[in-house]
Design an enzyme around this catalytic site. Structure first.
Site, PDB file in Angstrom:
ATOM      1  N   TYR A 141       7.436  -6.796 -14.911  1.00 21.44           N
ATOM      2  CA  TYR A 141       7.405  -6.725 -13.443  1.00 21.44           C
ATOM      3  C   TYR A 141       8.325  -7.788 -12.848  1.00 21.44           C
ATOM      4  O   TYR A 141       9.174  -7.495 -11.999  1.00 21.44           O
ATOM      5  CB  TYR A 141       5.977  -6.896 -12.924  1.00 21.44           C
ATOM      6  CG  TYR A 141       5.892  -6.812 -11.413  1.00 21.44           C
ATOM      7  CD1 TYR A 141       5.880  -5.574 -10.783  1.00 21.44           C
ATOM      8  CD2 TYR A 141       5.838  -7.953 -10.630  1.00 21.44           C
ATOM      9  CE1 TYR A 141       5.813  -5.475  -9.393  1.00 21.44           C
ATOM     10  CE2 TYR A 141       5.778  -7.873  -9.242  1.00 21.44           C
ATOM     11  CZ  TYR A 141       5.760  -6.633  -8.637  1.00 21.44           C
ATOM     12  OH  TYR A 141       5.704  -6.540  -7.262  1.00 21.44           O
ATOM     13  N   LYS A 145      11.823  -6.945 -10.760  1.00 18.15           N
ATOM     14  CA  LYS A 145      11.996  -7.380  -9.374  1.00 18.15           C
ATOM     15  C   LYS A 145      13.151  -8.385  -9.247  1.00 18.15           C
ATOM     16  O   LYS A 145      13.850  -8.399  -8.234  1.00 18.15           O
ATOM     17  CB  LYS A 145      10.694  -7.977  -8.838  1.00 18.15           C
ATOM     18  CG  LYS A 145       9.600  -6.939  -8.592  1.00 18.15           C
ATOM     19  CD  LYS A 145      10.013  -5.956  -7.503  1.00 18.15           C
ATOM     20  CE  LYS A 145       8.863  -5.045  -7.098  1.00 18.15           C
ATOM     21  NZ  LYS A 145       9.192  -4.212  -5.924  1.00 18.15           N
TER      22      LYS A 145
END
Length: 198
Positions: A141, A145
Site C-alpha cells: 500500500y 501510493k
C-alpha cells in the site's frame, strides 16, 4: 486556478468514504454535474450524482466511462485498494493487485480523460495519495501510493502546458470502511473533502 462553480467533475470511488463526501462537497460548491463512479453504480446514493460504472484497473471499463463522460473538466482519482501485502511473504499477485488499483488505475483514468478535459478548455486533476506514501509501514500500500505521488508530480509538469493543473492530496487516517479496524485518531471524510476542494 480551476473554478468549482459550474464545473463537471468525475470522482472515482464515488459511492462511499472520501469519494462520497467529495461528491456532496462538489455539489455544495456549485458543480454543475458530478459523475460518481463505482464498480456497481447502484451503490451511488447521492440524489443528484450521475452514477457511472467503472473498474479503474480495466482498460475497457475506463474507455467506456470516458466515452460517456465527455463534458468532464475536473477529474478526482480517489478509488483505491488497501491490501498491505508484505514484500517478503505475501504472494506477488497481491502486490500487483494493489499497484493495479492504486497506480495503474489512476494512470489509465487520467490518460482517458486528459483529451476530454483538454477539449473542454482545460481543468484540474486531483489524485488522492496517503501520508503512508512517505512511510514504508504498510508494504505494498505504501509503495503503491508513493508511486502514485511520483506519477502526480510528473503529470503536473506534463499537463501544465495543456491547461490542466494537477494536485496530490495526502491523507492520514480517515473514518471510512478502509480504516474500520484501525484504532487511531481519524478525521471525517467530510473534513478531507472540504480541505481538498479548498
Amino acid at each position: 486556478m480551476t473554478t468549482l462553480e459550474g464545473s463537471v467533475a468525475l470522482v472515482t470511488g464515488g459511492s462511499r468514504g472520501i469519494g462520497r463526501a467529495l461528491v456532496t462537497a462538489l455539489y455544495e460548491r456549485g458543480a454543475k454535474k458530478v459523475y460518481a463512479t463505482a464498480r456497481d453504480p447502484r451503490t451511488v446514493t447521492h440524489p443528484d450524482a450521475v452514477p457511472l460504472a467503472l473498474e479503474v484497473s480495466d482498460p475497457a471499463s475506463v474507455a467506456a466511462a470516458a466515452e460517456q463522460a465527455q463534458d468532464v473538466t475536473l477529474l478526482i482519482n480517489n478509488a483505491g485498494a488497501s491490501v498491505n501485502a508484505n514484500f517478503l511473504d505475501a504472494p506477488v499477485e497481491d502486490v500487483r493487485r494493489e499497484f493495479e488499483t492504486n497506480f495503474y488505475g489512476p494512470l489509465l483514468v487520467t490518460r482517458a480523460f486528459v483529451p476530454v478535459i483538454e477539449r473542454n478548455g482545460g481543468g484540474h486533476i486531483l489524485n488522492v495519495h496517503s501520508v503512508l506514501s512517505w512511510l514504508g509501514v504498510a508494504g505494498s500500500y505504501s509503495a503503491s501510493k508513493a508511486a502514485l505521488w511520483s506519477q502526480t508530480n510528473s503529470l503536473r509538469l506534463d499537463l501544465k502546458p495543456r491547461g490542466i493543473e494537477v494536485t496530490g492530496l495526502h491523507v492520514g487516517y480517515v473514518d471510512t470502511d478502509m480504516t474500520a479496524k484501525i484504532d487511531a485518531p481519524k478525521v471525517t471524510p467530510e473534513s478531507v473533502a472540504a480541505q481538498a476542494l479548498d
